[in-house]
Design a protein around this motif. Structure first.
Motif, PDB file in Angstrom:
ATOM      1  N   ASN A  61       0.817  -1.214   0.000  1.00 32.83           N
ATOM      2  CA  ASN A  61       0.000   0.000   0.000  1.00 32.83           C
ATOM      3  C   ASN A  61       0.850   1.262   0.000  1.00 32.83           C
ATOM      4  OD1 ASN A  61      -3.114  -0.564   0.359  1.00 32.83           O
ATOM      5  ND2 ASN A  61      -2.065  -2.117   1.574  1.00 32.83           N
ATOM      6  N   PHE A  62       2.011   1.208   0.637  1.00 26.52           N
ATOM      7  CA  PHE A  62       2.900   2.373   0.653  1.00 26.52           C
ATOM      8  C   PHE A  62       3.467   2.644  -0.742  1.00 26.52           C
ATOM      9  CE2 PHE A  62       7.160   4.240   1.103  1.00 26.52           C
ATOM     10  CZ  PHE A  62       6.848   5.388   1.818  1.00 26.52           C
ATOM     11  N   VAL A  63       3.892   1.568  -1.410  1.00 25.62           N
ATOM     12  CA  VAL A  63       4.489   1.707  -2.743  1.00 25.62           C
ATOM     13  C   VAL A  63       3.469   2.228  -3.753  1.00 25.62           C
ATOM     14  CG1 VAL A  63       5.472   0.419  -4.683  1.00 25.62           C
ATOM     15  CG2 VAL A  63       6.264  -0.037  -2.355  1.00 25.62           C
ATOM     16  N   LEU A  64       2.220   1.790  -3.623  1.00 27.58           N
ATOM     17  CA  LEU A  64       1.196   2.144  -4.603  1.00 27.58           C
ATOM     18  C   LEU A  64       0.340   3.347  -4.194  1.00 27.58           C
ATOM     19  CD1 LEU A  64      -0.042  -1.456  -5.529  1.00 27.58           C
ATOM     20  CD2 LEU A  64       1.594  -0.031  -6.772  1.00 27.58           C
ATOM     21  N   ALA A  65       0.586   3.896  -3.017  1.00 27.97           N
ATOM     22  CA  ALA A  65      -0.273   4.963  -2.476  1.00 27.97           C
ATOM     23  C   ALA A  65      -0.383   6.163  -3.406  1.00 27.97           C
ATOM     24  CB  ALA A  65       0.254   5.402  -1.110  1.00 27.97           C
ATOM     25  N   PHE A  66       0.693   6.463  -4.139  1.00 20.65           N
ATOM     26  CA  PHE A  66       0.665   7.644  -5.016  1.00 20.65           C
ATOM     27  C   PHE A  66      -0.462   7.547  -6.051  1.00 20.65           C
ATOM     28  CE2 PHE A  66       3.044   4.689  -7.575  1.00 20.65           C
ATOM     29  CZ  PHE A  66       2.806   5.046  -8.882  1.00 20.65           C
ATOM     30  N   LEU A  67      -0.834   6.309  -6.435  1.00 22.99           N
ATOM     31  CA  LEU A  67      -1.925   6.137  -7.399  1.00 22.99           C
ATOM     32  C   LEU A  67      -3.257   6.589  -6.807  1.00 22.99           C
ATOM     33  CD1 LEU A  67      -0.984   2.652  -8.913  1.00 22.99           C
ATOM     34  CD2 LEU A  67      -0.709   4.905  -9.965  1.00 22.99           C
ATOM     35  N   LEU A  68      -3.460   6.308  -5.511  1.00 27.57           N
ATOM     36  CA  LEU A  68      -4.688   6.763  -4.856  1.00 27.57           C
ATOM     37  C   LEU A  68      -4.758   8.281  -4.828  1.00 27.57           C
ATOM     38  CD1 LEU A  68      -5.134   4.416  -1.739  1.00 27.57           C
ATOM     39  CD2 LEU A  68      -6.259   4.274  -3.961  1.00 27.57           C
ATOM     40  N   PHE A  69      -3.645   8.909  -4.492  1.00 24.48           N
ATOM     41  CA  PHE A  69      -3.624  10.370  -4.417  1.00 24.48           C
ATOM     42  C   PHE A  69      -3.849  10.999  -5.795  1.00 24.48           C
ATOM     43  CE2 PHE A  69      -1.138   9.282  -0.575  1.00 24.48           C
ATOM     44  CZ  PHE A  69      -1.877   9.999   0.356  1.00 24.48           C
ATOM     45  N   GLN A  70      -3.224  10.439  -6.806  1.00 23.39           N
ATOM     46  CA  GLN A  70      -3.403  10.971  -8.158  1.00 23.39           C
ATOM     47  C   GLN A  70      -4.838  10.785  -8.628  1.00 23.39           C
ATOM     48  OE1 GLN A  70      -0.401   9.112 -10.636  1.00 23.39           O
ATOM     49  NE2 GLN A  70       1.134  10.650 -10.115  1.00 23.39           N
ATOM     50  N   ALA A  71      -5.409   9.615  -8.350  1.00 24.38           N
ATOM     51  CA  ALA A  71      -6.796   9.349  -8.750  1.00 24.38           C
ATOM     52  C   ALA A  71      -7.741  10.299  -8.038  1.00 24.38           C
ATOM     53  CB  ALA A  71      -7.154   7.904  -8.443  1.00 24.38           C
ATOM     54  N   SER A  72      -7.501  10.525  -6.755  1.00 24.52           N
ATOM     55  CA  SER A  72      -8.350  11.426  -5.983  1.00 24.52           C
ATOM     56  C   SER A  72      -8.283  12.848  -6.527  1.00 24.52           C
ATOM     57  CB  SER A  72      -7.919  11.407  -4.508  1.00 24.52           C
ATOM     58  OG  SER A  72      -8.651  12.344  -3.760  1.00 24.52           O
ATOM     59  N   GLU A  73      -7.081  13.316  -6.782  1.00 21.86           N
ATOM     60  CA  GLU A  73      -6.915  14.683  -7.312  1.00 21.86           C
ATOM     61  C   GLU A  73      -7.600  14.830  -8.668  1.00 21.86           C
ATOM     62  OE1 GLU A  73      -2.745  15.403  -7.394  1.00 21.86           O
ATOM     63  OE2 GLU A  73      -2.557  15.580  -5.203  1.00 21.86           O
ATOM     64  N   TRP A  74      -7.508  13.792  -9.496  1.00 23.48           N
ATOM     65  CA  TRP A  74      -8.127  13.857 -10.827  1.00 23.48           C
ATOM     66  C   TRP A  74      -9.641  13.918 -10.729  1.00 23.48           C
ATOM     67  CZ3 TRP A  74     -11.616  10.893 -13.544  1.00 23.48           C
ATOM     68  CH2 TRP A  74     -11.747  11.199 -14.904  1.00 23.48           C
ATOM     69  N   GLY A 160     -12.612   2.097  -6.536  1.00 21.00           N
ATOM     70  CA  GLY A 160     -13.580   2.780  -5.688  1.00 21.00           C
ATOM     71  C   GLY A 160     -13.323   4.269  -5.597  1.00 21.00           C
ATOM     72  N   VAL A 161     -12.062   4.651  -5.455  1.00 18.38           N
ATOM     73  CA  VAL A 161     -11.708   6.074  -5.362  1.00 18.38           C
ATOM     74  C   VAL A 161     -12.160   6.814  -6.615  1.00 18.38           C
ATOM     75  CG1 VAL A 161      -9.756   7.689  -5.362  1.00 18.38           C
ATOM     76  CG2 VAL A 161      -9.794   5.764  -3.766  1.00 18.38           C
ATOM     77  N   VAL A 162     -11.960   6.206  -7.777  1.00 21.47           N
ATOM     78  CA  VAL A 162     -12.343   6.839  -9.036  1.00 21.47           C
ATOM     79  C   VAL A 162     -13.850   6.938  -9.166  1.00 21.47           C
ATOM     80  CG1 VAL A 162     -12.295   6.615 -11.558  1.00 21.47           C
ATOM     81  CG2 VAL A 162     -10.232   6.126 -10.223  1.00 21.47           C
ATOM     82  N   LEU A 163     -14.563   5.845  -8.928  1.00 20.47           N
ATOM     83  CA  LEU A 163     -16.023   5.845  -9.085  1.00 20.47           C
ATOM     84  C   LEU A 163     -16.722   6.681  -8.022  1.00 20.47           C
ATOM     85  CD1 LEU A 163     -16.683   2.106 -10.047  1.00 20.47           C
ATOM     86  CD2 LEU A 163     -16.485   4.099 -11.552  1.00 20.47           C
ATOM     87  N   VAL A 164     -16.146   6.715  -6.837  1.00 24.51           N
ATOM     88  CA  VAL A 164     -16.751   7.491  -5.753  1.00 24.51           C
ATOM     89  C   VAL A 164     -16.380   8.965  -5.866  1.00 24.51           C
ATOM     90  CG1 VAL A 164     -16.831   7.796  -3.236  1.00 24.51           C
ATOM     91  CG2 VAL A 164     -16.824   5.491  -4.219  1.00 24.51           C
ATOM     92  N   GLY A 165     -15.228   9.246  -6.494  1.00 22.23           N
ATOM     93  CA  GLY A 165     -14.772  10.634  -6.562  1.00 22.23           C
ATOM     94  C   GLY A 165     -14.380  11.127  -5.193  1.00 22.23           C
ATOM     95  N   ALA A 166     -13.633  10.295  -4.469  1.00 25.54           N
ATOM     96  CA  ALA A 166     -13.341  10.557  -3.063  1.00 25.54           C
ATOM     97  C   ALA A 166     -12.163  11.495  -2.853  1.00 25.54           C
ATOM     98  CB  ALA A 166     -13.066   9.237  -2.351  1.00 25.54           C
ATOM     99  N   PRO A 167     -12.356  12.550  -2.080  1.00 22.45           N
ATOM    100  CA  PRO A 167     -11.228  13.405  -1.693  1.00 22.45           C
ATOM    101  C   PRO A 167     -10.273  12.629  -0.793  1.00 22.45           C
ATOM    102  CG  PRO A 167     -13.337  14.509  -1.341  1.00 22.45           C
ATOM    103  CD  PRO A 167     -13.640  13.073  -1.595  1.00 22.45           C
ATOM    104  N   VAL A 168      -9.044  13.102  -0.685  1.00 31.88           N
ATOM    105  CA  VAL A 168      -8.014  12.413   0.096  1.00 31.88           C
ATOM    106  C   VAL A 168      -8.442  12.211   1.539  1.00 31.88           C
ATOM    107  CG1 VAL A 168      -5.685  12.634   1.052  1.00 31.88           C
ATOM    108  CG2 VAL A 168      -6.106  13.164  -1.361  1.00 31.88           C
ATOM    109  N   ALA A 169      -9.065  13.212   2.143  1.00 26.28           N
ATOM    110  CA  ALA A 169      -9.460  13.121   3.554  1.00 26.28           C
ATOM    111  C   ALA A 169     -10.396  11.942   3.790  1.00 26.28           C
ATOM    112  CB  ALA A 169     -10.125  14.418   4.001  1.00 26.28           C
ATOM    113  N   ILE A 170     -11.334  11.737   2.882  1.00 27.30           N
ATOM    114  CA  ILE A 170     -12.295  10.635   3.045  1.00 27.30           C
ATOM    115  C   ILE A 170     -11.599   9.291   2.810  1.00 27.30           C
ATOM    116  CG2 ILE A 170     -14.363   9.570   2.037  1.00 27.30           C
ATOM    117  CD1 ILE A 170     -15.539  12.310   1.712  1.00 27.30           C
TER     118      ILE A 170
END
Length: 283
Positions: A61-74, A160-170
């Motif tokens: 999860n640490f190695v791939l975390a940047f993908l979550l942040f990028q998806a959230s920002e997008w 889920g992050v992409v479909l939900v459109g979740a901000p980083v905080a959530i």
């Protein structure tokens, strides 16, 4: 709620680690005081194997975390996803509802759906088997996931992050709740049946989730939830069984020595597929 979101938007890694370690320590202590089963096992040795898999999950999860942040920002920048649509259509909606919907939706995609699919697709089930081979389910079992499964789960969370459109905080709030509640519902603790039943109307309770760890079908294919119990109720995968009658493990891997050997566990996904041998409940 705004201060909570502000905290989770920039939560330090040390705090996330404290949540993980603190949860394990807390439920570990409770397990000594009010255990559901008095296992005849070396608790520290058992925990060592599960903590190894916890560490590999952290690394993945640490190695791939940047993908979550990028998806959230997008999604936020492009107003894409469920929460972004809600924000446009209902701008006066309470932030509490906004957060609840976001966490629940992430729980569906990142936990329930991922878990359900792993039970339905043989190649994914092979990785998930490592979790089910634990014959002494306790709070450390929560993160007993093969590194390959950690990647699979991450992919569903990313979806889920992409479909939900979740901000980083959530996202950070969801992951923190997911860790603690998973430790809670795997913990080897006694909760009065009436209280557990009421808890299970909202969140996944220990008695509810442990049915999923019974060694035979159809119970193995029930109660997939992690945070909220609503998904199992909606999709009719909810089941009840007296916790004292449960037998942990999986009938295709009955050998206790094999299930407590790290090398054997890491090789499980690459072994010859063993289909379930029991298609009906034993009781």
């Amino acid at each position: 709620m705004e201060p909570i979101l502000a905290y989770f938007e920039s939560i330090p890694s040390s705090h996330r680690s404290a949540i993980l370690v603190g949860g394990i320590a807390f439920f570990w202590l409770i397990e000594y005081l009010i255990p559901l089963f008095r296992f005849n096992y070396k608790k520290v040795q058992h925990a060592g194997i599960n903590i190894f898999f916890t560490l590999t999950t952290i690394v993945v999860n640490f190695v791939l975390a940047f993908l979550l942040f990028q998806a959230s920002e997008w999604t936020v920048a492009n107003k894409f996803g469920i929460l972004q649509w809600i924000d446009i259509q209902f701008p006066t909606l309470s932030v509490w509802w906004f957060v609840l919907i976001g966490v629940a939706a992430l729980d569906f995609f990142g936990a329930w759906l991922a878990h359900y699919v792993e039970h339905r697709i043989p190649v994914l089930w092979r990785f998930h088997l490592v979790h089910h081979t634990d014959t002494h389910v306790d709070t450390t079992t929560a993160n007993r996931h093969h590194p390959g499964e950690s990647v699979i789960r991450f992919v569903f969370t990313l979806l889920g992050v992409v479909l939900v459109g979740a901000p980083v905080a959530i996202i950070m709030l969801y992951q923190s709740l997911s860790v603690v509640l998973s430790q809670f519902n795997h913990a080897n603790i006694v909760i009065p049946k009436v209280l557990d039943k009421w808890i299970s109307y909202v969140i996944v309770s220990p008695n509810m989730h442990k049915v999923h760890h019974h060694y035979q079908l159809p119970y193995t294919d029930t109660n997939y939830g992690n945070i909220f119990s609503i998904w199992d109720r909606i999709f009719r995968t909810f089941a009840v069984k007296d916790p004292k009658t449960l037998v942990y493990g999986v009938d295709t891997y009955p050998a206790a020595a094999e299930n407590n050997n790290l090398k054997s566990l890491l090789k499980i996904p690459f072994n010859k597929y063993r289909p379930p041998t029991t298609l009906n409940a034993d009781e």
